[in-house]
Enzyme design. Structure first.
Site, PDB file in Angstrom:
ATOM      1  N   HIS A 107      42.279  23.056  21.336  1.00  0.00           N
ATOM      2  CA  HIS A 107      43.571  22.899  20.673  1.00  0.00           C
ATOM      3  C   HIS A 107      44.537  24.046  20.971  1.00  0.00           C
ATOM      4  CE1 HIS A 107      46.294  21.494  17.397  1.00  0.00           C
ATOM      5  NE2 HIS A 107      45.709  20.342  17.676  1.00  0.00           N
TER       6      HIS A 107
ATOM      7  N   ASP B  19      46.507  23.513   8.463  1.00  0.00           N
ATOM      8  CA  ASP B  19      47.030  22.185   8.130  1.00  0.00           C
ATOM      9  C   ASP B  19      46.229  21.079   8.810  1.00  0.00           C
ATOM     10  OD1 ASP B  19      49.169  22.905   6.429  1.00  0.00           O
ATOM     11  OD2 ASP B  19      50.385  23.466   8.152  1.00  0.00           O
TER      12      ASP B  19
ATOM     13  N   GLU C 291      54.350  25.124   1.132  1.00  0.00           N
ATOM     14  CA  GLU C 291      54.936  25.145   2.472  1.00  0.00           C
ATOM     15  C   GLU C 291      56.360  24.633   2.411  1.00  0.00           C
ATOM     16  OE1 GLU C 291      51.263  24.613   5.690  1.00  0.00           O
ATOM     17  OE2 GLU C 291      52.834  23.081   5.568  1.00  0.00           O
TER      18      GLU C 291
END
Length: 547
Positions: free
Chosen positions: A134, A196, A307
């Protein structure tokens, strides 16, 4: 390496040593463009010291392409084109860096053997650990070296051991966070700090930081680790913690894979809540938006998650976020965006269980009344704990179904000091981004507290007590991603010209000068640790820190 050393290099080393912290170097030479900086001199010293260090190895120089027959790696080390191709790309899809081979280890010992083979040879080869791939700029690549496929070590029957009494889990770092969550929830426990997106390996996030809306309350993931097992660049494995091998422990946390490959982590746990009360509020005034965020994170025992995000006049609300609002309100939201060009969303969550379910509604109602959002634009959801944590998965599957997931992701993540965030909003969100009109994907902006981080760790953060995480999480096409990359550079140049002291998170720098500026006063410590734990510069070459 023979027995001879270049005489000029040796004399330079002696002269620098005599200078005693550069006190005797004339200032006119120090200021000269031709004279290296103190940081570069430290690198030179370390490099020359490496040359002076005796090498007690045999004369063979194995390389990835000629060790495939080594019995230690039989059936595990491959140069098959399919494996090499898969290891050459990552989530970013903006680089392609081919290794010579891929190791699919079945045990930690396989990794130790590989690193030792490289370290003990006169011509070492680069090695990089790859989790779920990732990264987005080739950070887990090893050009002409070996990529270690950490996921090949995952075994459903082992890999996570939970201590209910100690409230921790010993986790093989090849596991994904979603897998850790599922295992711990079976015992009614959970880690406290998250990213997240949960389909990342434990080792990957601990090598960077691991942040999200929980960071303001619990700190980043690297602040919630009790112990690590690490294989250094010398092929030595060590267990480390705050009390044992502490320098290596703190070096590896946020260390970008430069000091060792983390193979096990002891992670803090707490009792798992059952559900999440999840509210979103829309703002048109940036000052009110940031003021509310900063007040909320300052409150003790307050929210479990906070957030913020930015919504721009680039058509309808971003697809990644539009599913969070009822379709009946989409036109109202679009109308407000058209009117103000830029609006902001504050997202807050309070966890609860059967013991706190009666008070959570009252608490969230009081919170809503205290905020300065645009009245009439508040949205509420009540979901299970795991559904909240795994919320991005729905968007991922949706994008995959449309063929829009495996596309270029020219992301940019920044830490912006609190004192500069208003200038950043005006110059970047309302300036560069709005003017260029190309951004697609979430734009995140939310505060965190410096006190929740540990300065002994490697991650570079701003000096101010409060700073903001800003994430440009863009999705592009293969024929236009360079326009986004150019915009990223424009943002970085704006910040540099304005002297904002912005620091990249998940950083990428094209030169060592960029890395010296990135780490600032931490650079010398970073270099010293590199020489101590990976003196041949074998590990994680894709970060492009050491040439």
């Amino acid at each position: 390496m023979g027995g001879s050393i270049n005489t000029d290099l040796l004399l330079l080393f002696i002269d620098i040593t005599k200078a005693k912290a550069f006190k005797h170097i004339p200032q006119k030479n120090m200021a000269s463009n031709n004279f290296p900086s103190q940081s570069h001199l430290l690198v030179i010293i370390i490099f020359i010291t490496t040359l002076l260090t005796p090498i007690t190895t045999n004369n063979t120089s194995p390389q990835p392409w000629n060790i495939l027959s080594n019995d230690n790696f039989a059936g595990k080390l491959t140069s098959a084109s399919s494996s090499v191709e898969a290891a050459s790309i990552d989530f970013g899809h903006v680089t392609k860096i081919l290794p010579s081979a891929v190791l699919n280890p079945s045990s930690v010992q396989d990794i130790i053997d590989l690193i030792k083979l490289s370290f003990d040879s006169q011509s070492s080869f680069p090695i990089a650990a790859r989790g779920h791939g990732h990264s987005f700029r080739g950070q887990a690549a090893a050009k002409d070296g070996v990529v270690v496929n950490m996921r090949s070590m995952v075994n459903e029957d082992r890999g996570i051991k939970v201590s209910r009494t100690g409230l921790y889990a010993d986790v093989d770092t090849a596991w994904l966070w979603i897998e850790v969550l599922n295992k711990t929830l079976e015992l009614g426990l959970t880690p406290v700090s998250w990213t997240d997106y949960l389909y990342l390996t434990v080792g990957g996030t601990l090598s960077n930081g691991g942040i999200s809306g929980q960071t303001s309350r619990y700190g980043p993931q690297i602040s919630n680790v009790l112990e690590l097992d690490i294989i250094t660049g010398k092929g030595e494995i060590a267990t480390c913690s705050n009390d044992m091998n502490s320098d290596l422990f703190y070096a590896a946390l946020g260390g970008l894979g430069q000091f060792g490959i983390i193979t096990r982590a002891r992670i803090k746990l707490e009792l798992a809540p059952k559900r999440a009360k999840w509210l979103r509020f829309l703002y048109t005034d940036f000052s009110e938006f940031t003021r509310d965020q900063e007040r909320l994170i300052s409150e003790a025992d307050g929210l479990h998650f906070l957030e913020g995000s930015v919504m721009l006049d680039h058509g309808p609300p971003d697809n990644w976020r539009s599913t969070y609002y009822p379709p009946s309100d989409h036109l109202r939201i679009v109308s407000m965006i058209k009117r103000h060009r830029v609006i902001y969303c504050l997202e807050v969550v309070k966890y609860y269980d059967e013991f706190s379910q009666h008070s959570v509604n009252e608490e969230m109602e009081e919170l809503s009344e205290s905020l300065n959002f645009v009245r009439g634009f508040v949205y509420e959801k009540d979901v299970t704990y795991i559904d909240f944590l795994n919320r991005v998965r729905t968007g991922e599957l949706n994008l995959k179904s449309k063929g829009q997931w495996d596309v270029p992701h020219p992301w940019l993540n920044l830490f912006v000091p609190k004192s500069q965030i208003s200038r950043f909003d005006y110059g970047v969100f309302k300036g560069i981004i709005l003017r260029n009109n190309i951004t697609t994907g979430p734009l995140l902006v939310y505060p965190m507290k410096r006190i929740m981080w540990n300065d002994q760790m490697s991650t570079a953060i701003p000096e101010e007590d409060v700073f903001y995480a800003v994430g440009f999480l863009r999705s592009a096409e293969f024929d236009n991603w360079e326009a986004y990359d150019k915009e990223n550079m424009e943002v970085l140049m704006f910040c540099e010209d304005a002297k904002m002291d912005v620091i990249q998170y998940l950083p990428y720098h094209a030169s060592q000068e960029g890395w010296v500026r990135h780490f600032g006063p931490r650079w010398n410590t970073f270099v010293e640790r590199k020489y101590k734990y990976d003196p041949k510069m074998i590990l994680s070459p894709g970060q492009n820190i050491f040439q």
